[in-house]
Design a protein around this motif. Structure first.
Motif, PDB file in Angstrom:
ATOM      1  N   ASP A  64      10.691   8.528  16.140  1.00  0.00           N
ATOM      2  CA  ASP A  64      10.536   9.903  16.626  1.00  0.00           C
ATOM      3  C   ASP A  64      11.159  10.906  15.652  1.00  0.00           C
ATOM      4  N   ARG A  65      12.334  10.586  15.128  1.00  0.00           N
ATOM      5  CA  ARG A  65      13.018  11.478  14.187  1.00  0.00           C
ATOM      6  C   ARG A  65      12.207  11.636  12.905  1.00  0.00           C
ATOM      7  N   ARG A  66      11.669  10.529  12.393  1.00  0.00           N
ATOM      8  CA  ARG A  66      10.880  10.590  11.157  1.00  0.00           C
ATOM      9  C   ARG A  66       9.591  11.386  11.371  1.00  0.00           C
ATOM     10  N   TYR A  67       8.967  11.240  12.541  1.00  0.00           N
ATOM     11  CA  TYR A  67       7.753  12.002  12.843  1.00  0.00           C
ATOM     12  C   TYR A  67       8.077  13.491  12.972  1.00  0.00           C
ATOM     13  N   ALA A  68       9.186  13.795  13.655  1.00  0.00           N
ATOM     14  CA  ALA A  68       9.578  15.192  13.854  1.00  0.00           C
ATOM     15  C   ALA A  68       9.933  15.877  12.535  1.00  0.00           C
ATOM     16  N   SER A  69      10.490  15.131  11.585  1.00  0.00           N
ATOM     17  CA  SER A  69      10.871  15.739  10.304  1.00  0.00           C
ATOM     18  C   SER A  69       9.705  15.806   9.329  1.00  0.00           C
ATOM     19  N   GLY A  70       8.564  15.195   9.689  1.00  0.00           N
ATOM     20  CA  GLY A  70       7.385  15.261   8.833  1.00  0.00           C
ATOM     21  C   GLY A  70       7.303  14.152   7.801  1.00  0.00           C
ATOM     22  N   GLU A  71       8.133  13.131   7.919  1.00  0.00           N
ATOM     23  CA  GLU A  71       8.090  12.015   6.963  1.00  0.00           C
ATOM     24  C   GLU A  71       6.825  11.180   7.119  1.00  0.00           C
ATOM     25  N   ILE A  72       6.337  11.081   8.361  1.00  0.00           N
ATOM     26  CA  ILE A  72       5.143  10.283   8.615  1.00  0.00           C
ATOM     27  C   ILE A  72       4.120  11.143   9.356  1.00  0.00           C
ATOM     28  N   ASP A  73       2.845  10.769   9.238  1.00  0.00           N
ATOM     29  CA  ASP A  73       1.793  11.538   9.902  1.00  0.00           C
ATOM     30  C   ASP A  73       1.525  10.976  11.298  1.00  0.00           C
ATOM     31  N   THR A  74       0.622  11.624  12.014  1.00  0.00           N
ATOM     32  CA  THR A  74       0.340  11.266  13.408  1.00  0.00           C
ATOM     33  C   THR A  74      -0.249   9.866  13.529  1.00  0.00           C
ATOM     34  N   ASP A  75      -1.161   9.495  12.635  1.00  0.00           N
ATOM     35  CA  ASP A  75      -1.785   8.170  12.703  1.00  0.00           C
ATOM     36  C   ASP A  75      -0.740   7.064  12.507  1.00  0.00           C
ATOM     37  N   THR A  76       0.116   7.243  11.534  1.00  0.00           N
ATOM     38  CA  THR A  76       1.162   6.246  11.281  1.00  0.00           C
ATOM     39  C   THR A  76       2.114   6.165  12.462  1.00  0.00           C
ATOM     40  N   TYR A  77       2.450   7.324  13.023  1.00  0.00           N
ATOM     41  CA  TYR A  77       3.349   7.361  14.178  1.00  0.00           C
ATOM     42  C   TYR A  77       2.746   6.617  15.368  1.00  0.00           C
ATOM     43  N   THR A  78       1.486   6.890  15.660  1.00  0.00           N
ATOM     44  CA  THR A  78       0.815   6.252  16.800  1.00  0.00           C
ATOM     45  C   THR A  78       0.716   4.744  16.598  1.00  0.00           C
ATOM     46  N   GLU A  79       0.357   4.339  15.401  1.00  0.00           N
ATOM     47  CA  GLU A  79       0.239   2.911  15.107  1.00  0.00           C
ATOM     48  C   GLU A  79       1.598   2.200  15.229  1.00  0.00           C
ATOM     49  N   ALA A  80       2.635   2.831  14.718  1.00  0.00           N
ATOM     50  CA  ALA A  80       3.972   2.227  14.781  1.00  0.00           C
ATOM     51  C   ALA A  80       4.463   2.141  16.228  1.00  0.00           C
ATOM     52  N   ARG A  81       4.193   3.177  17.029  1.00  0.00           N
ATOM     53  CA  ARG A  81       4.605   3.139  18.440  1.00  0.00           C
ATOM     54  C   ARG A  81       3.902   1.997  19.177  1.00  0.00           C
ATOM     55  N   GLU A  82       2.629   1.785  18.879  1.00  0.00           N
ATOM     56  CA  GLU A  82       1.896   0.694  19.526  1.00  0.00           C
ATOM     57  C   GLU A  82       2.469  -0.659  19.125  1.00  0.00           C
ATOM     58  N   ARG A  83       2.799  -0.808  17.841  1.00  0.00           N
ATOM     59  CA  ARG A  83       3.393  -2.076  17.384  1.00  0.00           C
ATOM     60  C   ARG A  83       4.754  -2.316  18.022  1.00  0.00           C
ATOM     61  N   LEU A  84       5.551  -1.270  18.137  1.00  0.00           N
ATOM     62  CA  LEU A  84       6.856  -1.430  18.781  1.00  0.00           C
ATOM     63  C   LEU A  84       6.705  -1.796  20.250  1.00  0.00           C
ATOM     64  N   ALA A  85       5.699  -1.220  20.921  1.00  0.00           N
ATOM     65  CA  ALA A  85       5.479  -1.539  22.336  1.00  0.00           C
ATOM     66  C   ALA A  85       5.061  -2.998  22.513  1.00  0.00           C
ATOM     67  N   GLN A  86       4.331  -3.553  21.547  1.00  0.00           N
ATOM     68  CA  GLN A  86       3.917  -4.950  21.638  1.00  0.00           C
ATOM     69  C   GLN A  86       5.095  -5.897  21.478  1.00  0.00           C
ATOM     70  N   HIS A  87       6.067  -5.529  20.679  1.00  0.00           N
ATOM     71  CA  HIS A  87       7.193  -6.410  20.408  1.00  0.00           C
ATOM     72  C   HIS A  87       8.393  -6.169  21.333  1.00  0.00           C
ATOM     73  N   ARG A  88       8.268  -5.227  22.235  1.00  0.00           N
ATOM     74  CA  ARG A  88       9.348  -4.940  23.174  1.00  0.00           C
ATOM     75  C   ARG A  88       9.421  -6.071  24.207  1.00  0.00           C
ATOM     76  N   PRO A  89      10.614  -6.611  24.482  1.00  0.00           N
ATOM     77  CA  PRO A  89      10.708  -7.691  25.475  1.00  0.00           C
ATOM     78  C   PRO A  89      10.314  -7.197  26.869  1.00  0.00           C
ATOM     79  N   ARG A  90       9.632  -8.066  27.589  1.00  0.00           N
ATOM     80  CA  ARG A  90       9.180  -7.734  28.930  1.00  0.00           C
ATOM     81  C   ARG A  90      10.228  -8.186  29.945  1.00  0.00           C
ATOM     82  N   PRO A  91      10.435  -7.378  30.998  1.00  0.00           N
ATOM     83  CA  PRO A  91      11.429  -7.756  32.023  1.00  0.00           C
ATOM     84  C   PRO A  91      10.999  -8.903  32.891  1.00  0.00           C
TER      85      PRO A  91
END
Length: 91
Positions: A64-91
């Motif tokens: 979120d910080r890197r996206y807010a500062s403009g280091e990464i674009d929207t497509d990269t941000y969305t793709e990275a968020r999806e990858r992080l959601a896949q690797h998040r442990p399930r309860p």
């Protein structure tokens, strides 16, 4: 003058006494100036972990910080968020 010939004992003992005294003073100053360790839940220390360090960021916060500062674009941000959601442990 030397208390019945025992002056050499004091001459040998005094440097050791001064070294010990100076060491004690240095130890006391260091000990009194350090923050107490292991008090993470102490009140008023929400911004740090009680040891002068900032709290550790989660991968999502870093992204979120890197996206807010403009280091990464929207497509990269969305793709990275999806990858992080896949690797998040399930309860």
């Amino acid at each position: 003058m030397y208390w019945n010939g025992g002056g050499w004992v004091w001459m040998a003992f005094m440097p050791l006494l001064w070294i010990a005294l100076i060491g004690l003073v240095v130890w006391a100053v260091v000990r009194l100036t350090q923050r107490p360790a292991g008090r993470d839940d102490a009140p008023g220390r929400d911004d740090t972990q009680g040891r002068g360090r900032p709290p550790r960021e989660t991968p999502e916060e870093i992204l979120d910080r890197r996206y807010a500062s403009g280091e990464i674009d929207t497509d990269t941000y969305t793709e990275a968020r999806e990858r992080l959601a896949q690797h998040r442990p399930r309860p």
